[in-house]
Design an enzyme around this catalytic site. Structure first.
Site, PDB file in Angstrom:
ATOM      1  CB  THR A 194      63.742  29.513  45.110  1.00 13.49           C
ATOM      2  OG1 THR A 194      62.523  29.623  44.403  1.00 13.49           O
ATOM      3  CG2 THR A 194      64.896  29.396  44.133  1.00 13.49           C
ATOM      4  NE  ARG A 222      56.464  31.746  37.140  1.00 11.01           N
ATOM      5  CZ  ARG A 222      57.283  31.745  38.197  1.00 11.01           C
ATOM      6  NH1 ARG A 222      57.740  30.616  38.671  1.00 11.01           N
ATOM      7  NH2 ARG A 222      57.634  32.871  38.770  1.00 11.01           N
ATOM      8  CB  VAL A 223      59.946  29.645  32.410  1.00  9.66           C
ATOM      9  CG1 VAL A 223      61.421  29.580  32.772  1.00  9.66           C
ATOM     10  CG2 VAL A 223      59.566  28.475  31.515  1.00  9.66           C
ATOM     11  N   GLY A 224      60.106  30.664  35.627  1.00  6.11           N
ATOM     12  CA  GLY A 224      60.503  31.769  36.492  1.00  6.11           C
ATOM     13  C   GLY A 224      61.933  32.179  36.236  1.00  6.11           C
ATOM     14  CG  ASP A 225      64.075  34.318  39.342  1.00  8.77           C
ATOM     15  OD1 ASP A 225      63.173  33.566  39.761  1.00  8.77           O
ATOM     16  OD2 ASP A 225      64.948  34.795  40.087  1.00  8.77           O
ATOM     17  CB  THR A 245      65.203  33.129  46.354  1.00  6.00           C
ATOM     18  OG1 THR A 245      63.906  32.767  46.870  1.00  6.00           O
ATOM     19  CG2 THR A 245      65.907  33.948  47.420  1.00  6.00           C
ATOM     20  N   GLY A 246      62.706  34.660  44.877  1.00  2.42           N
ATOM     21  CA  GLY A 246      61.633  35.636  45.061  1.00  2.42           C
ATOM     22  C   GLY A 246      60.625  35.535  43.941  1.00  2.42           C
ATOM     23  N   GLY A 248      59.708  35.621  40.700  1.00  4.04           N
ATOM     24  CA  GLY A 248      60.587  35.481  39.545  1.00  4.04           C
ATOM     25  C   GLY A 248      60.330  36.438  38.398  1.00  4.04           C
TER      26      GLY A 248
END
Lengths: 331, 331
Positions: A194, A222-225, A245-246, A248
């Site tokens: 990211t 899918r939605v991440g952070d 980053t990571g 999420g």
């Protein structure tokens, strides 16, 4: 009399907004990764360092010349999206349908204005779209087809799937598919790379931006952070600007980016203590791996991760461009 | 020896998890609204009070019998989604294409596990889908077609558009379209009637859930605060459970729900001070109108809004079912 006083205040406000200090700071990241440092090929390492340094170098010149932090973080992230080395824009990973779904966010620490997009396909620079959402819609957050329709209406560059394709991501996707015997194990790979940027400009304003292709083999939609304001991205002149980053899902559950700001604002933590408490303890205890970059309102910069590898770099008005990859490398 | 100690600790943990106190609390809301109280028709007022009271009554029985807070908030929100009186599930407002796009979130304060869905069409109960995302995927947040595909795979009820249609929302939509001379003014109406629930169960665990149809005449793909963990919904046993309602964009920018928790956790605020600081000052100063319901880990309940009207109700182990609508009505 009251009118005069208001005018006087307005003038003071104007003066303050225009007052330029000599201080500015910029930090970028190209993701935190759970791969073992020994696995990293020297050629890739050199390429990543060069890419980060080139972005830092160019955006530093702009900040030194008085560019606003919001422009700085947008430009830095757009440049990293255009590099095939990172999992954002070109080089984004594949979801479980073999498609690219991108997300990004941007936030202005002065006004707390924000823009974010998620699950968008084909948009060359999701961070540019996020800024358009912020500035040219009554909304903060657009997803999916609606976000793509808005990108088209704004005349942003839309690419065919082959633009985003890279040999490396395709191999990771095929491996992840083979390894996907259990649903939960299928998405643990490839969550790194990211990209993000945080900056303080010469007007004392903070900004943050983040962009990603998400996780290899993620479920469609899918939605991440990264695009969640408060989770992967947050900026407030009252505390700091953060880009995470990571993995999420853990960063969303911890509301990590806002929580780092809140610790500085409400608990009186310094930047390092706040990041370590939120990522090391709250996110870490949940099982989440990753990192964050931060610049506070005094211009202090920080990059911290609970992984062995985090691509990162910084430059300020008084320190030259530096890049780092491994855990103990100073920034 | 070490093993024995671990076992002893595990047993203590088990005992703690199973220990039931007599205390439980439940708060629900049916949205905060910027309409003038005088506009509210007596028939609608009575219907809203009756709907809230019926939900409180039934879910209170479950909590008193030892139901977990996570089940309580899911049931309460599902029941409110099924009522055409509120802007969630049946009765959701129309977006600018004349469609219904729904969002919801649920969070477990004990584990910080969360599930959320946004921009889903046709799903009868988005809060049920959010819980499935939490429990049956490796993800926290699904949106759009991907979320709908998952709902179908889980066998959840999918409805045709006429199910969600109500005369009142259609009239609001037509009015908003007529009034939409400027883009930014087009979505300022009809942001009320989001639904939410927060609960403390007899095991001392907190949970929160929120569901909405969003804003009348919103752009397709627009996501509000309800499904954003940390903005419209948050729960942590370390502080409290929160569900917000109002002009979502402002709640996202303030990361309102998590910020209320953070003020309790880091600044030592009590619940009222935390809510007033975040909604009254941070959200309010940005220009955001709305409210929140809250239950803290001691079981104190609270509903607060910076609007004249907020549909709300509460019940605890020691206080009977109460509903309130107007600003100065006690809860």
């Amino acid at each position: 009399m009251a009118v005069k006083r208001r005018r006087a205040r307005a003038l003071i406000g104007l003066k303050r907004a225009r007052a330029r200090s000599a201080c500015w700071s910029l930090v970028v990241h190209g993701g935190a990764s759970t791969i073992r440092p020994s696995v990293l090929q020297p050629a890739r390492e050199a390429a990543v360092r060069a890419a980060l340094a080139a972005v830092l170098d160019d955006v530093a010149k702009a900040l030194a010349s008085g560019a606003p932090s919001l422009d700085a973080v947008e430009t830095a992230v757009r440049r990293l999206e255009d590099s095939p080395l990172f999992n954002a824009g070109k080089g984004a990973v594949f979801n479980s349908h073999g498609e690219h779904e991108l997300e990004a966010a941007i936030m202005d620490g002065r006004t707390l204005e924000a823009g974010a997009v998620a699950a968008v396909r084909g948009v060359k620079n999701p961070v540019v779209l996020a800024r358009r959402v912020m500035e040219r819609t009554p909304h903060v957050y657009l997803q999916g087809e609606g976000a793509l329709a808005f990108a088209r209406a704004e005349g942003l560059e839309i690419m065919t799937p082959d633009y985003f394709w890279t040999e490396e991501c395709w191999s990771s996707f095929k491996e992840a598919r083979l390894a996907a015997t259990a649903r939960r194990s299928a998405v643990d790979s490839g969550s790194g790379e990211t990209v993000g940027a945080v900056a303080l400009d010469r007007y004392g304003n903070l900004a943050a931006a983040t962009s990603t292709g998400g996780m290899t083999n993620k479920m469609p939609g899918r939605v991440g952070d990264s695009s969640v304001i408060g989770a992967g991205t947050y900026a407030s002149n009252a505390s700091c600007a953060v880009s995470c980053t990571g993995h999420g899902e853990y960063f969303i559950r911890a509301a990590a980016a806002r929580d780092i700001c809140a610790r500085i604002e409400y608990a009186g933590n310094d930047a390092r203590a706040a990041v370590q408490a939120v990522l090391g303890r709250r996110v870490g205890r949940l099982g989440g791996r990753g990192g964050a970059i931060l610049v506070d309102r005094a211009g202090h910069v920080l990059a911290w991760a609970n992984t062995d590898v985090m691509y990162r770099g910084a430059v300020t008005h008084k320190t030259p461009v530096r890049t780092a990859i491994y855990r103990r490398e100073p920034l």
